[in-house]
Scaffold this motif. Structure first.
Motif, short mmCIF file in Angstrom:
data_model
loop_
_atom_site.label_atom_id
_atom_site.label_comp_id
_atom_site.label_asym_id
_atom_site.label_seq_id
_atom_site.Cartn_x
_atom_site.Cartn_y
_atom_site.Cartn_z
N LEU A 162 43.34 34.41 36.43
CA LEU A 162 43.35 35.42 35.39
C LEU A 162 44.34 35.02 34.30
O LEU A 162 45.46 34.63 34.60
CB LEU A 162 43.76 36.79 35.94
CG LEU A 162 42.73 37.54 36.79
CD1 LEU A 162 43.35 38.80 37.35
CD2 LEU A 162 41.49 37.87 35.97
N GLY A 163 43.94 35.13 33.05
CA GLY A 163 44.84 34.85 31.94
C GLY A 163 45.10 36.10 31.14
O GLY A 163 44.54 37.17 31.39
N ARG A 164 45.95 35.98 30.14
CA ARG A 164 46.29 37.14 29.32
C ARG A 164 45.09 37.68 28.56
O ARG A 164 45.02 38.88 28.26
CB ARG A 164 47.41 36.76 28.34
CG ARG A 164 48.72 36.45 29.04
CD ARG A 164 49.84 36.14 28.07
NE ARG A 164 51.07 35.79 28.79
CZ ARG A 164 51.92 36.66 29.28
NH1 ARG A 164 51.69 37.95 29.13
NH2 ARG A 164 53.00 36.27 29.92
N ALA A 165 44.13 36.82 28.26
CA ALA A 165 42.96 37.27 27.50
C ALA A 165 42.10 38.22 28.31
O ALA A 165 41.40 39.08 27.75
CB ALA A 165 42.13 36.07 27.06
N THR A 166 42.13 38.09 29.64
CA THR A 166 41.26 38.92 30.47
C THR A 166 42.01 40.01 31.22
O THR A 166 41.42 41.02 31.60
CB THR A 166 40.54 38.05 31.52
OG1 THR A 166 41.52 37.34 32.29
CG2 THR A 166 39.62 37.06 30.86
N SER A 167 43.30 39.83 31.45
CA SER A 167 44.03 40.75 32.32
C SER A 167 44.05 42.18 31.81
O SER A 167 44.06 43.13 32.60
CB SER A 167 45.47 40.27 32.51
OG SER A 167 46.14 40.20 31.27
N GLY A 168 44.02 42.35 30.49
CA GLY A 168 44.04 43.70 29.94
C GLY A 168 42.80 44.50 30.26
O GLY A 168 42.80 45.73 30.16
N SER A 169 41.73 43.80 30.68
CA SER A 169 40.48 44.49 31.03
C SER A 169 40.30 44.66 32.53
O SER A 169 39.26 45.16 32.97
CB SER A 169 39.29 43.72 30.45
OG SER A 169 39.32 43.75 29.04
N VAL A 170 41.29 44.23 33.31
CA VAL A 170 41.26 44.48 34.75
C VAL A 170 41.70 45.92 34.98
O VAL A 170 42.77 46.33 34.53
CB VAL A 170 42.19 43.49 35.50
CG1 VAL A 170 42.31 43.89 36.96
CG2 VAL A 170 41.66 42.07 35.37
#
Length: 259
Positions: free
Chosen positions: A149-157
């Motif tokens: 998981l990177g910062r680009a996707t973590s906000g949507s977890v």
């Protein structure tokens, strides 16, 4: 709904992930993708996918990686695309059982963590696609909670679920896993007690981790212990026989996606 599941080794994280995936898919009420992102891949067994149906991890699909990135796996440096096509991978390379599709991510064998190489590029692009662009429920069985998981996707977890036992080591690990999740921007980080034997166990988890929201607790269950010893998935005949606590946790998780 996109949920990452982490926890110290041995806490039953993979079993919990598999049971939650089956609960959420039961009766065709949801489409579910389960992601095995743990280097020790065991989620297939937990879902009841036979060993005779081997699943090649995405990181080991050399021809696919070369085709999509323009670079040979195992190489470092050079030029290759950082946004490879991955949208067809979940349907082409997953195995399905009882309404749950399983994808095995695999690990990058060279370069260390965070390396910029064709394999890691494919894995990160795939995780980005699964979290941001798929409309299924996605459950991710992670080594510590945030691998791939990177910062680009973590906000949507929607949530990082940290599985803990009453034991001190797993409870201590929860703090480290939460720090990893917070560092990349995951907002909802909760604990799930597993293998609890008594109300005293539940109180111990509550009192030792007072600043964590408690998602729920799953009791120690003979069927789960027996299935583990025999190498089969628990509640094989029907997922409806799972403890009510597990069904309640699955329902609560769905609430995170609505908030």
């Amino acid at each position: 709904m996109k949920i990452a599941v982490g926890g110290k080794g041995g806490v039953g994280k993979t079993t919990v992930t598999a049971l939650l995936a089956r609960c959420l898919a039961a009766g065709g009420k949801n489409r579910v993708i389960a992601i095995d992102a743990d280097p020790v891949a065991n989620l297939a067994a937990g879902l009841g996918i036979p060993e005779e149906e081997p699943i090649t991890p995405i990181a080991e699909l050399s021809d696919l990686i070369s085709e999509r990135t323009g670079a040979k796996p195992g190489t470092m440096g050079g030029f290759f695309t950082l946004n490879p096509k991955v949208d067809d991978i979940p349907d082409r390379f997953s195995k399905e059982k009882d309404g749950v599709k399983l994808l095995v991510m695999g690990t990058v064998q060279s370069g260390g963590s965070g390396c910029i190489c064709p394999e890691s590029t494919i894995l990160k692009a795939l995780m980005n696609h699964l979290v941001l662009f798929r409309d299924e429920i996605v459950l991710m069985d992670m080594e510590a909670g945030v691998e791939h998981l990177g910062r680009a996707t973590s906000g949507s977890v929607d949530a990082l679920v940290v599985v803990v036992n009453p034991g001190a080591r797993s409870r201590n690990a929860a703090h480290k896993i939460r720090k990893l999740g917070e560092d990349i921007g995951i907002k909802n980080i909760v604990i799930l007690g597993n293998r609890v034997r008594s109300e005293e166990d539940i109180e111990l988890i509550r009192e030792s981790l007072p600043d964590f929201p408690l998602l729920g607790c799953i009791p120690e269950h003979d069927e789960i212990v027996k299935a583990d010893r025999m190498g089969r998935r628990p509640f094989d005949a029907t997922i409806n026989d799972v403890p009510q606590e597990l069904l309640d946790i699955a329902e609560t998780l769905q609430g995170y996606a609505k908030n």
